[in-house]
Design a protein around this motif. Structure first.
Motif, PDB file in Angstrom:
ATOM      1  N   MET A   1      47.547  43.419  57.103  1.00 12.36           N
ATOM      2  CA  MET A   1      48.547  44.318  56.496  1.00 12.36           C
ATOM      3  C   MET A   1      47.889  45.643  56.082  1.00 12.36           C
ATOM      4  O   MET A   1      46.789  45.646  55.532  1.00 12.36           O
ATOM      5  CB  MET A   1      49.175  43.655  55.254  1.00 12.36           C
ATOM      6  CG  MET A   1      50.186  44.547  54.544  1.00 12.36           C
ATOM      7  SD  MET A   1      50.896  43.783  53.076  1.00 12.36           S
ATOM      8  CE  MET A   1      51.841  42.467  53.826  1.00 12.36           C
ATOM      9  N   GLN A   2      48.568  46.751  56.377  1.00 14.61           N
ATOM     10  CA  GLN A   2      48.025  48.067  56.035  1.00 14.61           C
ATOM     11  C   GLN A   2      48.208  48.342  54.546  1.00 14.61           C
ATOM     12  O   GLN A   2      49.274  48.070  53.978  1.00 14.61           O
ATOM     13  CB  GLN A   2      48.739  49.140  56.859  1.00 14.61           C
ATOM     14  CG  GLN A   2      48.132  50.526  56.684  1.00 14.61           C
ATOM     15  CD  GLN A   2      48.757  51.528  57.631  1.00 14.61           C
ATOM     16  OE1 GLN A   2      49.665  51.191  58.387  1.00 14.61           O
ATOM     17  NE2 GLN A   2      48.280  52.764  57.591  1.00 14.61           N
ATOM     18  N   LEU A   3      47.156  48.880  53.951  1.00 12.63           N
ATOM     19  CA  LEU A   3      47.231  49.203  52.525  1.00 12.63           C
ATOM     20  C   LEU A   3      48.034  50.480  52.326  1.00 12.63           C
ATOM     21  O   LEU A   3      47.777  51.491  52.981  1.00 12.63           O
ATOM     22  CB  LEU A   3      45.823  49.367  51.950  1.00 12.63           C
ATOM     23  CG  LEU A   3      44.915  48.136  52.041  1.00 12.63           C
ATOM     24  CD1 LEU A   3      43.569  48.434  51.393  1.00 12.63           C
ATOM     25  CD2 LEU A   3      45.570  46.929  51.398  1.00 12.63           C
ATOM     26  N   ASP A   4      48.994  50.433  51.423  1.00 13.13           N
ATOM     27  CA  ASP A   4      49.852  51.587  51.153  1.00 13.13           C
ATOM     28  C   ASP A   4      49.656  52.021  49.699  1.00 13.13           C
ATOM     29  O   ASP A   4      50.260  51.469  48.775  1.00 13.13           O
ATOM     30  CB  ASP A   4      51.322  51.212  51.398  1.00 13.13           C
ATOM     31  CG  ASP A   4      52.249  52.395  51.156  1.00 13.13           C
ATOM     32  OD1 ASP A   4      51.750  53.522  50.940  1.00 13.13           O
ATOM     33  OD2 ASP A   4      53.480  52.180  51.165  1.00 13.13           O
ATOM     34  N   TRP A   5      48.786  53.004  49.505  1.00 12.92           N
ATOM     35  CA  TRP A   5      48.454  53.453  48.149  1.00 12.92           C
ATOM     36  C   TRP A   5      49.575  54.286  47.531  1.00 12.92           C
ATOM     37  O   TRP A   5      49.523  54.595  46.338  1.00 12.92           O
ATOM     38  CB  TRP A   5      47.158  54.253  48.166  1.00 12.92           C
ATOM     39  CG  TRP A   5      45.974  53.409  48.529  1.00 12.92           C
ATOM     40  CD1 TRP A   5      45.420  53.247  49.760  1.00 12.92           C
ATOM     41  CD2 TRP A   5      45.227  52.541  47.652  1.00 12.92           C
ATOM     42  NE1 TRP A   5      44.369  52.361  49.719  1.00 12.92           N
ATOM     43  CE2 TRP A   5      44.226  51.909  48.436  1.00 12.92           C
ATOM     44  CE3 TRP A   5      45.310  52.237  46.294  1.00 12.92           C
ATOM     45  CZ2 TRP A   5      43.320  50.998  47.896  1.00 12.92           C
ATOM     46  CZ3 TRP A   5      44.402  51.337  45.750  1.00 12.92           C
ATOM     47  CH2 TRP A   5      43.420  50.729  46.552  1.00 12.92           C
ATOM     48  N   SER A   6      50.566  54.639  48.317  1.00 11.39           N
ATOM     49  CA  SER A   6      51.663  55.456  47.765  1.00 11.39           C
ATOM     50  C   SER A   6      52.521  54.656  46.777  1.00 11.39           C
ATOM     51  O   SER A   6      53.301  55.238  46.016  1.00 11.39           O
ATOM     52  CB  SER A   6      52.551  55.993  48.892  1.00 11.39           C
ATOM     53  OG  SER A   6      53.247  54.935  49.538  1.00 11.39           O
ATOM     54  N   VAL A   7      52.372  53.313  46.770  1.00 15.50           N
ATOM     55  CA  VAL A   7      53.175  52.521  45.835  1.00 15.50           C
ATOM     56  C   VAL A   7      52.780  52.809  44.385  1.00 15.50           C
ATOM     57  O   VAL A   7      53.592  52.602  43.470  1.00 15.50           O
ATOM     58  CB  VAL A   7      53.051  51.009  46.122  1.00 15.50           C
ATOM     59  CG1 VAL A   7      53.507  50.687  47.519  1.00 15.50           C
ATOM     60  CG2 VAL A   7      51.633  50.512  45.888  1.00 15.50           C
ATOM     61  N   ILE A   8      51.550  53.291  44.184  1.00 14.03           N
ATOM     62  CA  ILE A   8      51.103  53.579  42.810  1.00 14.03           C
ATOM     63  C   ILE A   8      51.840  54.795  42.230  1.00 14.03           C
ATOM     64  O   ILE A   8      52.487  54.690  41.179  1.00 14.03           O
ATOM     65  CB  ILE A   8      49.573  53.773  42.755  1.00 14.03           C
ATOM     66  CG1 ILE A   8      48.863  52.514  43.294  1.00 14.03           C
ATOM     67  CG2 ILE A   8      49.135  54.088  41.326  1.00 14.03           C
ATOM     68  CD1 ILE A   8      49.249  51.241  42.567  1.00 14.03           C
TER      69      ILE A   8
END
Length: 223
Positions: A1-8
């Motif tokens: 799964m690709q990490l999506d740092w925009s959730v922060i």
């Protein structure tokens, strides 16, 4: 799964709302635990057996059982006896009672670190036993015990995350909600870990400064 740092950044305000409750739970629990620890600690150094033994039983009971079980007992167990608390109150009560047991031992150790000569000198100056405790022994005991209090305060900040299990919407609980919506556990838990680290590190640095300013000259560890 690709990490999506925009959730922060997308959930930052939501996280900060949880951080506010984490701070409230921690500060209130530490404060109540401090007051309870002073009272129980005084009982632990008392020569009155009717006070000493119940205080000792309290300390051993809370130090000898998991904090999570204590939270469950207060939130899920007490309603069976007709006593019911909302999740926030139950969480703070459990953390405060637990911290009081540990802080009582910290206080007792601080008092016992003061030489008997201090009490004898205070009594020789005309102070009563209670006055000597209040004006001479306890102030020095608290200063000597400050490093141990720092450890307890940091532990309490981290342990405050346990109240999520009974539904308190503090930082860790909000992280769990965000994970359920975004399926980004690594990103969210790393962010939460960083927030806790900043909290505990800042608390440690502040209390270290207090230790330096209040340290008794000549005592071990004084710079």
């Amino acid at each position: 799964m690709q990490l999506d740092w925009s959730v922060i950044p997308q959930n930052f305000v939501f996280f900060m709302g949880g951080l506010m409750w984490t701070l409230i739970v921690s500060v209130v629990s530490i404060s109540l635990g401090f007051l309870g620890g002073l009272l129980i600690g005084m009982a632990r150094i008392s020569n009155n057996k009717a006070i000493y033994y119940p205080a000792t039983a309290y300390v051993e009971a809370f130090r000898g059982t998991p904090l999570l079980i204590q939270i469950f007992l207060i939130f899920f167990g007490l309603p069976s006896l007709g006593i019911q608390f909302d999740p926030l109150t139950a969480g703070i009560l459990a953390l405060s009672l637990n911290s009081a047991a540990y802080q009582a031992e910290i206080f007792r150790g601080g008092v016992q670190s003061i030489s008997k000569g201090q009490m004898e000198a205070a009594r020789a100056m005309g102070l009563t036993n209670n006055q000597a405790l209040a004006y001479v022994i306890i102030p020095q005991a608290l200063r000597n015990a400050l490093p141990a209090y720092t450890n307890e305060f940091i532990t309490m900040i981290k342990d405050s995350s346990l109240v999520m299990i009974i539904g308190v919407y503090e930082l860790t609980m909000r992280g769990k909600i965000v994970i359920a919506e975004t399926f980004q556990p690594f990103v969210v838990y790393i962010f939460i870990a960083v927030v806790y680290f900043v909290l505990t590190y800042t608390t440690s640095r502040i209390l270290r400064q207090v230790e330096r300013k209040t340290a008794i000259p000549g005592m071990m560890g004084v710079d």
